[in-house]
Design a protein around this motif. Structure first.
Motif, PDB file in Angstrom:
ATOM      1  N   PHE A 131       0.578  -1.115   0.118  1.00  0.00           N
ATOM      2  CA  PHE A 131      -0.085   0.535   0.116  1.00  0.00           C
ATOM      3  C   PHE A 131       0.520   1.817  -0.282  1.00  0.00           C
ATOM      4  N   VAL A 132       0.367   2.473  -0.675  1.00  0.00           N
ATOM      5  CA  VAL A 132       1.316   3.815  -0.750  1.00  0.00           C
ATOM      6  C   VAL A 132      -0.240   4.890  -0.619  1.00  0.00           C
ATOM      7  N   ASP A 133       0.263   5.936  -0.597  1.00  0.00           N
ATOM      8  CA  ASP A 133      -0.821   6.961  -0.507  1.00  0.00           C
ATOM      9  C   ASP A 133       0.004   7.691  -1.278  1.00  0.00           C
ATOM     10  N   ILE A 134      -0.883   8.346  -2.202  1.00  0.00           N
ATOM     11  CA  ILE A 134      -0.291   8.911  -2.841  1.00  0.00           C
ATOM     12  C   ILE A 134       0.489  10.132  -2.729  1.00  0.00           C
ATOM     13  N   ASP A 135       0.130  11.249  -1.218  1.00  0.00           N
ATOM     14  CA  ASP A 135       2.102  11.942  -1.353  1.00  0.00           C
ATOM     15  C   ASP A 135       2.935  11.629  -1.310  1.00  0.00           C
ATOM     16  N   ASP A 136       3.005  10.539  -0.570  1.00  0.00           N
ATOM     17  CA  ASP A 136       3.631  10.109   0.092  1.00  0.00           C
ATOM     18  C   ASP A 136       5.262   9.979  -1.078  1.00  0.00           C
ATOM     19  N   GLY A 137       6.331   9.395  -0.798  1.00  0.00           N
ATOM     20  CA  GLY A 137       7.696   8.764  -1.345  1.00  0.00           C
ATOM     21  C   GLY A 137       7.609   7.503  -0.899  1.00  0.00           C
ATOM     22  N   ILE A 138       8.077   7.026  -2.413  1.00  0.00           N
ATOM     23  CA  ILE A 138       8.742   5.673  -2.192  1.00  0.00           C
ATOM     24  C   ILE A 138      10.363   5.891  -2.967  1.00  0.00           C
ATOM     25  N   SER A 139      11.271   4.971  -2.396  1.00  0.00           N
ATOM     26  CA  SER A 139      12.449   5.039  -2.945  1.00  0.00           C
ATOM     27  C   SER A 139      13.027   3.789  -4.257  1.00  0.00           C
ATOM     28  N   LYS A 140      13.296   3.653  -5.180  1.00  0.00           N
ATOM     29  CA  LYS A 140      13.466   3.715  -6.236  1.00  0.00           C
ATOM     30  C   LYS A 140      13.549   2.123  -5.997  1.00  0.00           C
ATOM     31  N   GLU A 141      14.524   1.882  -4.610  1.00  0.00           N
ATOM     32  CA  GLU A 141      15.153   0.253  -4.826  1.00  0.00           C
ATOM     33  C   GLU A 141      13.774  -0.160  -3.543  1.00  0.00           C
ATOM     34  N   MET A 142      13.074   0.872  -3.586  1.00  0.00           N
ATOM     35  CA  MET A 142      12.239  -0.068  -2.245  1.00  0.00           C
ATOM     36  C   MET A 142      11.347  -1.621  -2.508  1.00  0.00           C
ATOM     37  N   LEU A 143      10.822  -2.011  -3.668  1.00  0.00           N
ATOM     38  CA  LEU A 143      10.394  -2.992  -4.004  1.00  0.00           C
ATOM     39  C   LEU A 143      10.926  -4.131  -4.322  1.00  0.00           C
ATOM     40  N   GLU A 144      12.580  -4.251  -4.868  1.00  0.00           N
ATOM     41  CA  GLU A 144      13.451  -4.442  -5.232  1.00  0.00           C
ATOM     42  C   GLU A 144      14.035  -4.998  -3.961  1.00  0.00           C
ATOM     43  N   LYS A 145      14.615  -4.556  -3.261  1.00  0.00           N
ATOM     44  CA  LYS A 145      14.634  -4.593  -1.697  1.00  0.00           C
ATOM     45  C   LYS A 145      14.253  -4.894  -0.864  1.00  0.00           C
ATOM     46  N   MET A 146      12.503  -5.029  -0.690  1.00  0.00           N
ATOM     47  CA  MET A 146      11.874  -5.861   0.142  1.00  0.00           C
ATOM     48  C   MET A 146      11.211  -7.402  -0.371  1.00  0.00           C
ATOM     49  N   MET A 147      11.358  -7.503  -1.660  1.00  0.00           N
ATOM     50  CA  MET A 147      11.014  -8.669  -2.265  1.00  0.00           C
ATOM     51  C   MET A 147      12.346  -9.756  -2.005  1.00  0.00           C
ATOM     52  N   GLU A 148      13.231  -8.628  -2.435  1.00  0.00           N
ATOM     53  CA  GLU A 148      14.606  -9.720  -2.204  1.00  0.00           C
ATOM     54  C   GLU A 148      14.923 -10.699  -1.121  1.00  0.00           C
ATOM     55  N   ALA A 149      14.798  -9.458   0.416  1.00  0.00           N
ATOM     56  CA  ALA A 149      13.643  -9.743   1.707  1.00  0.00           C
ATOM     57  C   ALA A 149      12.909 -10.758   2.686  1.00  0.00           C
ATOM     58  N   GLN A 150      12.233 -10.822   1.442  1.00  0.00           N
ATOM     59  CA  GLN A 150      11.000 -11.739   1.568  1.00  0.00           C
ATOM     60  C   GLN A 150      11.568 -13.213   0.902  1.00  0.00           C
ATOM     61  N   LYS A 151      12.272 -13.231  -0.106  1.00  0.00           N
ATOM     62  CA  LYS A 151      13.030 -14.241  -0.609  1.00  0.00           C
ATOM     63  C   LYS A 151      13.648 -14.737  -0.005  1.00  0.00           C
ATOM     64  N   GLU A 152      14.437 -14.695   0.618  1.00  0.00           N
ATOM     65  CA  GLU A 152      15.941 -14.754   1.260  1.00  0.00           C
ATOM     66  C   GLU A 152      15.287 -15.164   2.794  1.00  0.00           C
ATOM     67  N   SER A 153      14.479 -14.997   2.990  1.00  0.00           N
ATOM     68  CA  SER A 153      13.556 -14.699   4.568  1.00  0.00           C
ATOM     69  C   SER A 153      12.608 -16.298   4.587  1.00  0.00           C
ATOM     70  N   ASP A 154      12.093 -16.049   3.613  1.00  0.00           N
ATOM     71  CA  ASP A 154      10.416 -16.914   3.418  1.00  0.00           C
ATOM     72  C   ASP A 154       9.131 -16.198   4.332  1.00  0.00           C
ATOM     73  N   ALA A 155       9.267 -14.704   3.706  1.00  0.00           N
ATOM     74  CA  ALA A 155       8.230 -13.984   5.321  1.00  0.00           C
ATOM     75  C   ALA A 155       7.416 -13.731   4.809  1.00  0.00           C
ATOM     76  N   ASP A 156       6.245 -14.084   5.448  1.00  0.00           N
ATOM     77  CA  ASP A 156       5.063 -13.261   4.700  1.00  0.00           C
ATOM     78  C   ASP A 156       5.011 -12.541   4.695  1.00  0.00           C
ATOM     79  N   LEU A 157       5.491 -11.197   5.457  1.00  0.00           N
ATOM     80  CA  LEU A 157       5.338 -10.083   5.901  1.00  0.00           C
ATOM     81  C   LEU A 157       6.557  -9.034   5.946  1.00  0.00           C
ATOM     82  N   VAL A 158       7.094  -8.757   5.296  1.00  0.00           N
ATOM     83  CA  VAL A 158       8.227  -7.776   5.258  1.00  0.00           C
ATOM     84  C   VAL A 158       8.241  -5.907   5.953  1.00  0.00           C
ATOM     85  N   TRP A 159       8.598  -5.643   6.268  1.00  0.00           N
ATOM     86  CA  TRP A 159       8.379  -4.050   6.453  1.00  0.00           C
ATOM     87  C   TRP A 159       9.589  -3.374   7.080  1.00  0.00           C
ATOM     88  N   CYS A 160       9.213  -2.221   6.345  1.00  0.00           N
ATOM     89  CA  CYS A 160      10.791  -1.214   6.182  1.00  0.00           C
ATOM     90  C   CYS A 160      10.505  -0.072   7.111  1.00  0.00           C
TER      91      CYS A 160
END
Length: 318
Positions: A87-116
């Protein structure tokens, strides 16, 4: 099917859409879709979204009558195809690498939920990171429950929300507090990425910075009651009693009291908070997370609880 579905509610946000799209469409990660939910906007939001969607096949648009942010997110969940939701709020910002880093962390940890972690930004200035002043514990589940009252800055398996009916309640305010901490109760593994990949932008005119009283601020009572029911009927209820008590202290006795206190003739609402605390958590001052807070935070809670509002007003004006 995309790996991640990014859901963005939109309401009269024409001034933010292009920047938001630039952030979302320039991700270093590729396997995702973006679902904008236009929640009855009366400005040019729909036209801007349609123009952007015509140029990018990652973008989907849902258009509905105005029902509030909660129902907009629910509509996005139901249309999403990704294994994970973000979920992203329209007036907030995300880094260019956010999805990549979070999904890499998910893959390595096999987590159901990753947060930053997240930056806090106001008037164009970064004030710090969101988690630096929060209580912290080693237990990943408890740490998540303590820190997450908003849906952004995380990726969670979609089927967990669907299977456990973790949709947002039909509230205009505080709809996220009602359900988001409960995500942590249904995950086998949670992974925290201590890197500020999301930027939360504070606005003076936002829901929680209203200059005139809005009755829907009283949704806090419905919201925290829903949250309490989720937790108290879960398998983990005995494991997170201290955490639930702290959420009552932080979101009700401290934050909600301060918001009500800004307006005249809110004695009934302030008294209601005190009565709830007396009934549910009469020993709240012994909470281990409350004890970690600074003296000013503790004093504010104590004075609200004791109904020493004149003294509190004097202290807050200094």
């Amino acid at each position: 099917m995309p790996k991640v579905s990014v859901i963005v509610p939109v309401y009269n946000a024409e001034n933010y859409i292009e920047d938001c799209c630039e952030n979302l469409l320039n991700q270093s990660y590729e396997d995702y879709e973006v679902i904008f939910v236009n929640d009855g906007s009366t400005d040019n939001s729909q036209k801007k979204l349609e123009n952007l969607a015509s140029k990018c096949d990652k973008i989907q648009i849902i258009t509905q009558e105005n029902q509030g942010q909660a129902m907009a997110r629910n509509a996005g969940i139901k249309q999403s195809k990704g294994d994970f939701l973000c979920f992203v709020d329209i007036d907030d910002g995300i880094s260019k690498e956010m999805l990549e880093k979070m999904m890499e962390a998910q893959k390595e940890s096999d987590a159901d939920l990753v947060w930053c972690n997240a930056y806090i930004k106001k008037n164009g200035e970064i004030l710090g990171t969101l988690d630096e002043t929060y209580p912290n514990v080693d237990d990943s589940q408890k740490n998540y429950v303590l820190h997450n009252a908003s849906p952004w800055r995380k990726c969670i398996r979609r089927f967990l929300l669907e299977n456990h009916n973790l949709y947002f309640p039909k509230l205009r305010f505080y709809e996220d507090l009602a359900v988001v901490p409960s995500y942590g109760l249904y995950t086998n593994k949670i992974y925290y990425l201590n890197e500020p990949l999301y930027t939360y932008v504070l606005h003076e005119g936002s829901t929680m910075h209203q200059k005139s009283y809005h009755q829907k601020l009283e949704d806090i009572f419905k919201s925290i009651d829903i949250l309490s029911n989720f937790i108290e009927h879960s398998f983990y209820k005995d494991n997170i009693k201290d955490e639930l008590e702290y959420l009552y202290i932080d979101h009700l006795l401290h934050a909600a009291s301060l918001r009500f206190f800004e307006f005249e003739n809110t004695e009934i609402q302030l008294d209601k908070i005190v009565e709830i605390m007396k009934l549910k958590y009469p020993l709240w001052k012994k909470n281990k997370y409350f004890k970690q807070k600074d003296w000013k935070y503790k004093l504010i809670c104590y004075l609200f609880y004791k109904k020493k509002r004149n003294l509190l007003g004097y202290i807050l004006k200094r």
